[in-house]
Design a protein around this motif. Structure first.
Motif, PDB file in Angstrom:
ATOM      1  N   ALA B  43     -13.278  -3.949   7.950  1.00  0.00           N
ATOM      2  CA  ALA B  43     -11.949  -3.788   7.349  1.00  0.00           C
ATOM      3  C   ALA B  43     -11.181  -2.687   8.095  1.00  0.00           C
ATOM      4  CB  ALA B  43     -12.085  -3.437   5.863  1.00  0.00           C
ATOM      5  N   GLU B  44     -11.892  -1.646   8.471  1.00  0.00           N
ATOM      6  CA  GLU B  44     -11.236  -0.567   9.237  1.00  0.00           C
ATOM      7  C   GLU B  44     -10.742  -1.089  10.574  1.00  0.00           C
ATOM      8  OE1 GLU B  44     -10.269   2.417   8.427  1.00  0.00           O
ATOM      9  OE2 GLU B  44     -11.019   1.892   6.411  1.00  0.00           O
ATOM     10  N   ILE B  46      -9.922  -4.152  11.317  1.00  0.00           N
ATOM     11  CA  ILE B  46      -8.736  -5.014  11.110  1.00  0.00           C
ATOM     12  C   ILE B  46      -7.500  -4.131  10.892  1.00  0.00           C
ATOM     13  CG2 ILE B  46      -7.675  -6.688   9.551  1.00  0.00           C
ATOM     14  CD1 ILE B  46     -10.509  -7.783   9.068  1.00  0.00           C
ATOM     15  N   ALA B  47      -7.723  -3.137  10.073  1.00  0.00           N
ATOM     16  CA  ALA B  47      -6.582  -2.269   9.750  1.00  0.00           C
ATOM     17  C   ALA B  47      -6.051  -1.558  10.999  1.00  0.00           C
ATOM     18  CB  ALA B  47      -7.014  -1.246   8.698  1.00  0.00           C
ATOM     19  N   GLN B  50      -3.281  -3.124  12.846  1.00  0.00           N
ATOM     20  CA  GLN B  50      -1.974  -3.023  12.178  1.00  0.00           C
ATOM     21  C   GLN B  50      -1.204  -4.352  12.258  1.00  0.00           C
ATOM     22  OE1 GLN B  50       0.367   0.517  13.021  1.00  0.00           O
ATOM     23  NE2 GLN B  50      -1.433   1.719  13.411  1.00  0.00           N
ATOM     24  N   VAL B  51      -1.898  -5.395  12.013  1.00  0.00           N
ATOM     25  CA  VAL B  51      -1.277  -6.714  12.026  1.00  0.00           C
ATOM     26  C   VAL B  51      -1.304  -7.306  10.601  1.00  0.00           C
ATOM     27  CG1 VAL B  51      -1.454  -9.044  12.960  1.00  0.00           C
ATOM     28  CG2 VAL B  51      -1.960  -7.073  14.386  1.00  0.00           C
ATOM     29  N   VAL B  52      -2.416  -7.060   9.874  1.00  0.00           N
ATOM     30  CA  VAL B  52      -2.609  -7.660   8.549  1.00  0.00           C
ATOM     31  C   VAL B  52      -2.043  -6.702   7.503  1.00  0.00           C
ATOM     32  CG1 VAL B  52      -4.339  -8.537   6.954  1.00  0.00           C
ATOM     33  CG2 VAL B  52      -4.696  -8.710   9.429  1.00  0.00           C
ATOM     34  N   PRO B  53      -1.304  -7.223   6.520  1.00  0.00           N
ATOM     35  CA  PRO B  53      -0.789  -6.382   5.442  1.00  0.00           C
ATOM     36  C   PRO B  53      -1.943  -5.713   4.691  1.00  0.00           C
ATOM     37  CG  PRO B  53       0.126  -8.613   5.294  1.00  0.00           C
ATOM     38  CD  PRO B  53      -0.886  -8.628   6.360  1.00  0.00           C
ATOM     39  N   TYR B  54      -1.673  -4.516   4.190  1.00  0.00           N
ATOM     40  CA  TYR B  54      -2.756  -3.690   3.635  1.00  0.00           C
ATOM     41  C   TYR B  54      -3.496  -4.361   2.484  1.00  0.00           C
ATOM     42  CZ  TYR B  54       0.211  -2.475  -0.394  1.00  0.00           C
ATOM     43  OH  TYR B  54       0.960  -2.522  -1.523  1.00  0.00           O
ATOM     44  N   PHE B  55      -2.759  -5.206   1.700  1.00  0.00           N
ATOM     45  CA  PHE B  55      -3.444  -5.812   0.544  1.00  0.00           C
ATOM     46  C   PHE B  55      -4.327  -7.011   0.955  1.00  0.00           C
ATOM     47  CE2 PHE B  55       0.911  -7.372   0.961  1.00  0.00           C
ATOM     48  CZ  PHE B  55       0.735  -8.733   1.019  1.00  0.00           C
ATOM     49  N   VAL B  57      -6.182  -6.825   3.881  1.00  0.00           N
ATOM     50  CA  VAL B  57      -7.168  -6.345   4.864  1.00  0.00           C
ATOM     51  C   VAL B  57      -8.590  -6.573   4.366  1.00  0.00           C
ATOM     52  CG1 VAL B  57      -8.090  -4.284   5.963  1.00  0.00           C
ATOM     53  CG2 VAL B  57      -5.655  -4.706   5.994  1.00  0.00           C
ATOM     54  N   ASN B  58      -8.890  -6.149   3.155  1.00  0.00           N
ATOM     55  CA  ASN B  58     -10.268  -6.237   2.643  1.00  0.00           C
ATOM     56  C   ASN B  58     -10.726  -7.680   2.491  1.00  0.00           C
ATOM     57  OD1 ASN B  58     -10.323  -3.529   2.661  1.00  0.00           O
ATOM     58  ND2 ASN B  58     -10.801  -3.268   0.468  1.00  0.00           N
ATOM     59  N   ILE B  59      -9.857  -8.496   1.930  1.00  0.00           N
ATOM     60  CA  ILE B  59     -10.242  -9.883   1.713  1.00  0.00           C
ATOM     61  C   ILE B  59     -10.464 -10.574   3.050  1.00  0.00           C
ATOM     62  CG2 ILE B  59      -7.882 -10.805   1.559  1.00  0.00           C
ATOM     63  CD1 ILE B  59     -10.431 -11.913  -0.903  1.00  0.00           C
ATOM     64  N   VAL B  62     -13.783  -9.659   4.356  1.00  0.00           N
ATOM     65  CA  VAL B  62     -14.879 -10.333   3.643  1.00  0.00           C
ATOM     66  C   VAL B  62     -14.995 -11.789   4.084  1.00  0.00           C
ATOM     67  CG1 VAL B  62     -15.536 -11.164   1.385  1.00  0.00           C
ATOM     68  CG2 VAL B  62     -14.899  -8.802   1.665  1.00  0.00           C
TER      69      VAL B  62
END
Lengths: 587, 159
Positions: B43-44, B46-47, B50-55, B57-59, B62
């Motif tokens: 997740a880190e 991906i974050a 800085q392409v995926v919206p923060y909400f 990222v986790n999903i 997973v």
């Protein structure tokens, strides 16, 4: 009576002795007396031969001849009476042996069945004759007569002393006439006797015939009774179609017909030696030894031996009365009976015992038994055919039921097959469809793979000890107060606020607000302890550093509030908004 | 020496595609294993792009490894291979774009393709991804050997 006649003649003869010197009258009287005596004598005789003998003796005596004969013949040349006296044997051969020739020679006019005119006795010749003659050669006088179809000759030899006188001839003719008369009477008597005898014999014959007719009548009655019994039996048996009942009834009728107190009827079938037994007045155990094979041997022997009423003439039944034969077959020896063959595979025996009359079966009973058995075998065959027919009908019905069941089963199977076919069709279509899909890329596949991954990922993450929260933590806490960049700058310039850069170190080093403290989220505890532990909790803190993927400012602000800082704010719009206002950044 | 005919070419392509298929499938399965086990680190990563919206990222952290694992397995086994190839191709396009974006932005992060700690993204990374993307395209165009699903369907069809 003779004495009376003699006493009556005596005075006449004696009285006129003197008045008759030539003795003509005496001779005449003698002749008359002789005639009278002869008449009397002959009247006592009945047979022609006796009459002829007596007449010849009388005539020879009265005329004083030493030789004589009498011959009486019928027109057919049959001799009726012949009496010969005094002639040598050789001379009389013609009389004895050849009366036909005499008849032909002397009486050619007399034909049998055609009476010729009668001729009184007359002298045929008198005196010596020359030439061959059918009569004895010593014959001196010959008298002939014809009456009806009879012809007679009287011949006398020469007299002892003299030749025959005219009186002698007349006397002989008279005597012959008397003889002829009595001969005719004798013939009548003989005829009457013959007729009487005929009558008696006819009567006797009549009696015999009468007796015979009575016997025949009785016989006829018995035969009628027998035929009626046969008829009754046949009638009674004809209505029965059940073989068991048929056997019972036939046994009863047979026992009744021959007056038997005990009886049995055994029926055998060749394959498997099946036995059916019907008994009356006896136990079945008596017949324990009577097996099918033994009876079969008996029947075969009887069939080919041609015994009484046996297999000859197409009859396949017969009597078996010999005790030895019965014992060999295992049957009771005292119960004779009838063997019979029903058809190729069935045969049997009817035994009858304890009859009222101990004698053997009489011909009528035999006839009845054979006839009734014949009818019984026919009806048994019919009953067998009827039962066979019923069995076949039952079989047919059962087969029909089975067929129906099979048809139902087939129908069901067909329906199942149809369903299966439809299922196969469906499956085939599905397979074809899937086969087609294998080569294509469908949206469904994407959706499916994504959904499966999503589900497995979430499930695995929930079970994973190092799993992460799926929703941002900022959504679950109160919103943190934001501060406009302009306001924040004025507060910074006044020294009233501390700026915190929440981004990772690399980003901080690339660009940050002058004077900001780098406090990355991953190193929060460490950096906070180093750089901000001394900070007054009441002092205003402005946090920035969020980007599209991470709300670093929000998270760090929340941690600061947790640490007791009461005035924590987030820079509205972040570093980008700061820069847009033209506020300074380093480097 | 005669040039190989069309049929031989087709067979050559098919076998080459099979080799690429095994390689790419195995690559994605391998890449997914670590990320599945440590979703927080991924997740880190991906974050950091800085392409995926923060909400999301986790999903994404997973679900994405599981997509890689499942599509890699499907591709290797030959079940819905074209769909799997397409998804993998799409993922590679996304990754390549993200890498290009990072290169363009000049953000100093690691690729995060297999592990958390890797060398920072460079042009080599972009070329590598482009090579994989080309392989995927080749698989999509020529792959037709040893498809488990096809084999299974043929059996069904014989029934």
């Amino acid at each position: 009576m003779t004495a009376d006649m003699e006493s009556a003649a005596q005075p006449l003869f004696c009285r006129d002795a003197d008045g008759d010197p030539s003795g003509a009258l005496a001779r005449r009287l003698f002749q008359l007396q002789t005639l009278n005596e002869a008449s009397f004598e002959l009247s006592r005789l009945a047979s022609a031969q006796e009459i002829a003998d007596s007449f010849l003796l009388t005539a020879m005596g009265a005329l004083g001849a030493v030789q004589g004969f009498v011959l009486v013949m019928t027109a057919a040349g049959v001799r009726r009476a012949l009496s010969i006296r005094g002639f040598p044997e050789a001379e009389t051969a013609g009389l004895r042996d050849d009366p036909g020739r005499i008849m032909q020679t002397y009486c050619s006019g007399v034909k049998p069945g055609k009476p010729s005119p009668p001729s009184r006795p007359h002298i045929l010749f008198a005196g010596k004759t020359s030439g061959p003659m059918l009569f004895p050669s010593g014959t001196v006088i010959l008298v002939k007569w014809v009456m009806d179809d009879e012809c007679g000759f009287v011949g006398l030899g020469p007299k002892i002393k003299e030749a025959y006188s005219g009186e002698d001839r007349d006397f002989l003719i008279s005597l012959t006439a008397t003889f002829q008369h009595f001969l005719g009477r004798a013939f009548f008597i003989e005829e009457i006797h013959r007729l009487n005898a005929d009558l008696q014999s006819g009567y006797a014959e009549l009696q015999d015939s009468l007796a015979a007719s009575r016997r025949l009548g009785k016989e006829l009655d018995r035969r009628v009774y027998h035929l009626r019994a046969v008829n009754d039996t046949v009638n009674e048996l004809s209505g029965l179609l059940d073989s068991g009942e048929l056997m019972q009834r036939f046994l009863l009728l047979s026992m009744g017909a021959v007056s038997a107190a005990r009886g049995y009827l055994a029926l055998f079938s060749q394959p498997g030696e099946q036995r059916r037994l019907v008994c009356r007045g006896m136990e079945e155990a008596v017949l324990a030894e009577a097996s099918g094979s033994r009876i079969s041997r008996l029947v075969t022997r009887m069939l080919f031996s041609g015994g009484q009423g046996g297999g000859s003439g197409g009859l396949r039944r017969g009597l078996a009365v010999d005790a030895e034969v019965l014992t060999q077959a295992g049957l009771p020896a005292d119960m004779p009976g009838v063997w019979f063959v029903v058809d190729d595979s069935r045969f049997g025996f009817l035994g009858l015992g304890d009859r009222l009359t101990p004698a053997a079966f009489d011909p009528l009973e035999c006839d009845f038994l054979l006839t009734a058995t014949g009818a019984f075998t026919v009806f048994l065959r019919n009953a067998g055919l009827y039962e066979e027919k019923n069995r076949l009908i039952d079989n047919l019905a059962a087969q029909n039921r089975e067929l129906q069941e099979t048809l139902d089963c087939l129908t069901r199977s067909r329906q199942e097959v149809d369903v299966l076919k439809a299922a196969k069709q469906r499956i085939t279509e599905l397979v074809r469809c899937e086969m087609d899909r294998v080569g294509r890329v469908s949206v469904m596949d994407f959706v499916l793979i994504l959904c499966v991954s999503l589900a497995i990922g979430i499930l695995f993450n929930s079970a994973n000890p190092s799993g992460v929260g799926l929703l941002p933590s900022s959504w679950s806490r109160p919103a943190i107060q934001a501060v406009d960049p302009s306001l924040a700058r004025s507060r910074l310039d006044q020294g009233a606020a501390v700026v915190v850069d929440a981004r990772p170190r690399e980003f901080f080093e690339m660009k940050h607000i002058p004077g900001a403290v780098n406090l990355p989220l991953s190193l929060f505890d460490f950096v906070y302890g180093m750089e901000m532990a001394d900070l007054d909790p009441a002092r205003e803190v402005v946090v920035y550093g969020g980007n599209i993927s991470r709300r670093y400012d929000d998270d760090v602000a929340a941690l600061l509030i947790e640490r007791g800082h009461s005035d924590v704010k987030v820079l509205s719009g972040g570093l980008d908004a700061w820069e847009k206002r033209g506020f300074p950044v380093t480097p | 020496m005669n040039a190989p005919d069309h049929k031989t070419w087709c067979r050559l392509h098919a076998w080459l595609a099979l080799a690429f298929r095994v390689y790419i499938g195995g690559l994605f399965i391998y890449a997914s294993i670590y990320k599945i086990n440590y979703p927080a680190e991924f997740a880190e990563t991906i974050a950091s792009y800085q392409v995926v919206p923060y909400f999301l990222v986790n999903i994404t952290a997973v679900v994405l490894p599981w997509i890689e694992l499942i599509t890699g397995t499907l591709l290797l086994a030959g079940i819905r291979p074209r769909a799997a190839t397409a998804i993998l191709g799409g993922l590679l396009v996304l990754f390549t774009l993200a890498i290009a974006w990072v290169l363009f932005q000049g953000v100093p992060i690691g690729c995060g393709c297999f592990h958390t700690i890797e060398d920072p993204i460079s042009w080599k990374t972009l070329v590598r991804d482009l090579a994989w993307l080309a392989m995927t395209a080749y698989i999509f165009a020529h792959d037709r050997l040893f498809h488990l699903e096809e084999h299974f369907m043929m059996k069904l069809k014989e029934l």
